[in-house]
Design a protein around this motif. Structure first.
Motif, PDB file in Angstrom:
ATOM      1  N   VAL A 188      -9.123 -15.764  24.292  1.00 45.76           N
ATOM      2  CA  VAL A 188     -10.215 -16.508  24.912  1.00 45.76           C
ATOM      3  C   VAL A 188      -9.665 -17.423  26.009  1.00 45.76           C
ATOM      4  O   VAL A 188      -8.558 -17.945  25.904  1.00 45.76           O
ATOM      5  N   ARG A 189     -10.446 -17.605  27.077  1.00 45.39           N
ATOM      6  CA  ARG A 189     -10.061 -18.493  28.176  1.00 45.39           C
ATOM      7  C   ARG A 189     -11.010 -19.692  28.198  1.00 45.39           C
ATOM      8  O   ARG A 189     -12.219 -19.516  28.319  1.00 45.39           O
ATOM      9  N   VAL A 190     -10.444 -20.869  28.066  1.00 40.52           N
ATOM     10  CA  VAL A 190     -11.225 -22.112  28.086  1.00 40.52           C
ATOM     11  C   VAL A 190     -10.655 -22.993  29.191  1.00 40.52           C
ATOM     12  O   VAL A 190      -9.451 -23.260  29.216  1.00 40.52           O
ATOM     13  N   ARG A 191     -11.504 -23.429  30.113  1.00 38.47           N
ATOM     14  CA  ARG A 191     -11.003 -24.307  31.172  1.00 38.47           C
ATOM     15  C   ARG A 191     -12.008 -25.394  31.494  1.00 38.47           C
ATOM     16  O   ARG A 191     -13.219 -25.198  31.391  1.00 38.47           O
ATOM     17  N   ARG A 192     -11.473 -26.542  31.851  1.00 30.46           N
ATOM     18  CA  ARG A 192     -12.295 -27.675  32.261  1.00 30.46           C
ATOM     19  C   ARG A 192     -12.882 -27.387  33.636  1.00 30.46           C
ATOM     20  O   ARG A 192     -12.186 -26.962  34.550  1.00 30.46           O
ATOM     21  N   LEU A 193     -14.174 -27.628  33.776  1.00 31.49           N
ATOM     22  CA  LEU A 193     -14.850 -27.528  35.063  1.00 31.49           C
ATOM     23  C   LEU A 193     -15.025 -28.927  35.637  1.00 31.49           C
ATOM     24  O   LEU A 193     -15.001 -29.918  34.899  1.00 31.49           O
ATOM     25  N   LEU A 194     -15.237 -29.006  36.936  1.00 27.51           N
ATOM     26  CA  LEU A 194     -15.252 -30.315  37.583  1.00 27.51           C
ATOM     27  C   LEU A 194     -16.376 -31.204  37.074  1.00 27.51           C
ATOM     28  O   LEU A 194     -16.146 -32.359  36.709  1.00 27.51           O
ATOM     29  N   PHE A 195     -17.593 -30.660  37.040  1.00 29.68           N
ATOM     30  CA  PHE A 195     -18.748 -31.517  36.782  1.00 29.68           C
ATOM     31  C   PHE A 195     -19.084 -31.601  35.290  1.00 29.68           C
ATOM     32  O   PHE A 195     -20.123 -31.147  34.839  1.00 29.68           O
ATOM     33  N   TRP A 196     -18.172 -32.182  34.520  1.00 32.36           N
ATOM     34  CA  TRP A 196     -18.408 -32.555  33.121  1.00 32.36           C
ATOM     35  C   TRP A 196     -18.858 -31.375  32.242  1.00 32.36           C
ATOM     36  O   TRP A 196     -19.741 -31.515  31.407  1.00 32.36           O
ATOM     37  N   ARG A 197     -18.232 -30.253  32.482  1.00 32.05           N
ATOM     38  CA  ARG A 197     -18.492 -29.060  31.673  1.00 32.05           C
ATOM     39  C   ARG A 197     -17.165 -28.334  31.441  1.00 32.05           C
ATOM     40  O   ARG A 197     -16.174 -28.592  32.117  1.00 32.05           O
ATOM     41  N   TYR A 198     -17.162 -27.430  30.466  1.00 34.27           N
ATOM     42  CA  TYR A 198     -16.053 -26.495  30.340  1.00 34.27           C
ATOM     43  C   TYR A 198     -16.632 -25.087  30.224  1.00 34.27           C
ATOM     44  O   TYR A 198     -17.796 -24.909  29.840  1.00 34.27           O
ATOM     45  N   SER A 199     -15.824 -24.098  30.581  1.00 34.35           N
ATOM     46  CA  SER A 199     -16.234 -22.711  30.429  1.00 34.35           C
ATOM     47  C   SER A 199     -15.386 -22.058  29.348  1.00 34.35           C
ATOM     48  O   SER A 199     -14.205 -22.375  29.180  1.00 34.35           O
ATOM     49  N   LEU A 200     -16.008 -21.155  28.613  1.00 37.04           N
ATOM     50  CA  LEU A 200     -15.331 -20.365  27.585  1.00 37.04           C
ATOM     51  C   LEU A 200     -15.713 -18.909  27.815  1.00 37.04           C
ATOM     52  O   LEU A 200     -16.897 -18.582  27.817  1.00 37.04           O
ATOM     53  N   VAL A 201     -14.721 -18.060  28.048  1.00 38.03           N
ATOM     54  CA  VAL A 201     -14.977 -16.653  28.322  1.00 38.03           C
ATOM     55  C   VAL A 201     -14.046 -15.808  27.442  1.00 38.03           C
ATOM     56  O   VAL A 201     -12.825 -16.027  27.446  1.00 38.03           O
ATOM     57  N   TRP A 202     -14.613 -14.853  26.731  1.00 39.18           N
ATOM     58  CA  TRP A 202     -13.839 -13.945  25.875  1.00 39.18           C
ATOM     59  C   TRP A 202     -14.366 -12.538  26.037  1.00 39.18           C
ATOM     60  O   TRP A 202     -15.569 -12.315  26.005  1.00 39.18           O
ATOM     61  N   ARG A 203     -13.445 -11.609  26.245  1.00 39.51           N
ATOM     62  CA  ARG A 203     -13.810 -10.198  26.329  1.00 39.51           C
ATOM     63  C   ARG A 203     -13.361  -9.490  25.053  1.00 39.51           C
ATOM     64  O   ARG A 203     -12.175  -9.567  24.708  1.00 39.51           O
ATOM     65  N   ARG A 204     -14.287  -8.817  24.406  1.00 43.12           N
ATOM     66  CA  ARG A 204     -13.938  -8.119  23.164  1.00 43.12           C
ATOM     67  C   ARG A 204     -13.045  -6.923  23.480  1.00 43.12           C
ATOM     68  O   ARG A 204     -13.393  -6.112  24.352  1.00 43.12           O
TER      69      ARG A 204
END
Length: 206
Positions: A188-204
């Motif tokens: 899984v890829r988790v990264r901090r985004l600039l505007f007070w959010r984070y993204s989480l992306v996972w490919r099965r």
């Protein structure tokens, strides 16, 4: 005296393109968890995607049903109480929902509903990790006002939280989310985004 301009805008909506870019090349059926007023579901439906949109708020479900095309199925339900079809979706997406839920339980449930090669993608709110994130916090505050002023000059429509949408303060920092998510979803890829959010992306895999 000139009035102070309203620079408010919706950070979650700002990152909808990120979720759209994360979708797999073959994407016919999507589950949106926490559909809110239905904006993302409507965008997906406009691409010819079949969408199951879920929200636990009766007010949000009513708004979504009034906004989305008939091809979108809107369901009032708790996302973790749903009996989701195993591997039944090309993608599971959510915006500003994951920080409301038990992280590991939500990830396991949603990941099981993703087909091999499909994607789980979420944008959510982190708890600020101070003092580590102080520089990005300062940059975000400046950029927020700059983008807000630019949108106002372009007379872009104002966007903000819809009345009735539940709000909960996040409990986990991005580092904590990354560590715990990796234990459940390797790769899984988790990264901090600039505007007070984070993204989480996972490919099965597969």
């Amino acid at each position: 005296m000139r009035p102070v301009p309203d620079l408010s805008w919706d950070h979650s909506a700002h990152y909808r393109p990120l979720l759209l870019r994360a979708l797999p090349p073959r994407c016919d059926r999507v589950l949106e968890v926490g559909c809110g007023a239905g904006d993302l579901a409507a965008l997906l439906a406009g691409r010819g995607v079949r969408v199951d949109a879920v929200d636990r708020s009766p007010e949000m479900v009513a708004l979504a049903r009034a906004r989305v095309p008939a091809t979108v199925r809107v369901v009032e339900a708790d996302a973790l109480a749903l009996d989701l079809p195993a591997g039944g979706y090309d993608a599971v997406v959510s915006t500003s929902v994951l920080h409301h839920l038990p992280l590991e339980e939500a990830l396991r449930s949603w990941a099981a509903a993703v087909r091999p090669g499909g994607v789980l993608a979420a944008v959510a709110l982190p708890r600020t990790d101070l003092p580590r994130e102080l520089p990005v916090e300062a940059l975000a505050a400046v950029a927020h006002r700059a983008v807000g002023a630019w949108r106002r000059l372009r007379r872009a429509p104002r966007a903000g939280p819809v009345s009735g949408m539940p709000v909960r303060a996040p409990e986990l920092t991005v580092r904590e989310v990354r560590r715990r998510a990796r234990a459940v979803l390797p790769g899984v890829r988790v990264r901090r985004l600039l505007f007070w959010r984070y993204s989480l992306v996972w490919r099965r895999p597969g």
